[in-house]
Motif scaffolding. Structure first.
Motif, short mmCIF file in Angstrom:
data_model
loop_
_atom_site.label_atom_id
_atom_site.label_comp_id
_atom_site.label_asym_id
_atom_site.label_seq_id
_atom_site.Cartn_x
_atom_site.Cartn_y
_atom_site.Cartn_z
N GLU A 123 0.83 -1.21 0.00
CA GLU A 123 0.00 0.00 0.00
C GLU A 123 0.86 1.25 0.00
O GLU A 123 0.52 2.26 -0.63
CB GLU A 123 -0.98 -0.01 1.17
N GLU A 124 2.01 1.20 0.69
CA GLU A 124 2.94 2.34 0.69
C GLU A 124 3.51 2.60 -0.70
O GLU A 124 3.92 3.71 -1.01
CB GLU A 124 4.09 2.09 1.68
N LEU A 125 3.56 1.55 -1.53
CA LEU A 125 4.07 1.69 -2.90
C LEU A 125 3.00 2.24 -3.85
O LEU A 125 3.26 2.43 -5.03
CB LEU A 125 4.59 0.34 -3.41
N GLY A 126 1.81 2.48 -3.33
CA GLY A 126 0.77 3.11 -4.13
C GLY A 126 0.01 2.15 -5.02
O GLY A 126 0.18 2.16 -6.23
N ILE A 127 -0.82 1.31 -4.41
CA ILE A 127 -1.64 0.40 -5.20
C ILE A 127 -3.07 0.93 -5.26
O ILE A 127 -3.47 1.75 -4.45
CB ILE A 127 -1.62 -1.03 -4.61
N SER A 128 -3.82 0.44 -6.24
CA SER A 128 -5.22 0.86 -6.41
C SER A 128 -6.18 -0.06 -5.68
O SER A 128 -7.34 0.28 -5.51
CB SER A 128 -5.57 0.89 -7.90
N GLY A 129 -5.70 -1.23 -5.28
CA GLY A 129 -6.58 -2.16 -4.57
C GLY A 129 -5.85 -3.43 -4.18
O GLY A 129 -4.77 -3.73 -4.71
N PHE A 130 -6.44 -4.16 -3.23
CA PHE A 130 -5.85 -5.41 -2.74
C PHE A 130 -6.99 -6.40 -2.51
O PHE A 130 -7.92 -6.10 -1.77
CB PHE A 130 -5.12 -5.16 -1.42
N LEU A 131 -6.92 -7.55 -3.17
CA LEU A 131 -7.91 -8.61 -2.96
C LEU A 131 -7.21 -9.88 -2.53
O LEU A 131 -6.15 -10.21 -3.05
CB LEU A 131 -8.69 -8.90 -4.26
N ASN A 132 -7.82 -10.59 -1.58
CA ASN A 132 -7.27 -11.86 -1.13
C ASN A 132 -7.77 -12.99 -2.03
O ASN A 132 -8.93 -13.00 -2.41
CB ASN A 132 -7.69 -12.14 0.31
N LYS A 133 -6.87 -13.92 -2.32
CA LYS A 133 -7.28 -15.13 -3.04
C LYS A 133 -7.93 -16.08 -2.04
O LYS A 133 -7.63 -15.99 -0.86
CB LYS A 133 -6.05 -15.81 -3.65
#
Length: 123
Positions: free
Chosen positions: A93-103
């Protein structure tokens, strides 16, 4: 729109390609099976959006993300990973992502992924 899927599972690559392709007609989709190939394709293909796994053989998703961010702060990146450690999530998130989803990618998460792609594309 151009989408790059970086994922070591060929099954997940095909599923996501079909999902995104059906949802967004005329979308140009490329796939890579690890971070090295993903980074090389990113440089050649210049995608609008990247979806990536974190846990991959060779160059992992975090390292690929760091390399991309050194060159490009704007490309939209969505993480799709089984790595649900809080520290890992905070790091990406610190690297600047647009979203995070768990598999694993369930029907509900697939719908969320498509919404994230739509939002990122129009951002």
């Amino acid at each position: 729109m151009k989408v790059l899927i970086v994922e070591d599972s060929i099954f997940v690559q095909k599923m996501m390609s079909k999902l995104i392709g059906d949802y967004i007609p005329n979308c140009d989709i490329r796939t890579a099976t690890n971070g090295e190939d993903g980074f090389q394709l990113y440089q050649e293909f210049k995608p609008d959006i990247i979806t990536t796994d974190l846990l991959m053989p060779g160059l992992n998703g975090q390292d690929m993300l760091r390399m991309i961010r050194e060159q490009d702060q704007d490309v939209k990146i969505i993480i799709l990973s089984a790595d649900i450690q809080k520290a890992t999530r905070e790091e990406v998130e610190e690297l600047g992502i647009s979203g995070f989803l768990n598999k694993p990618l369930t029907a509900e998460k697939a719908s969320t992924l498509l919404q994230m792609i739509q939002v990122a594309h129009h951002a």
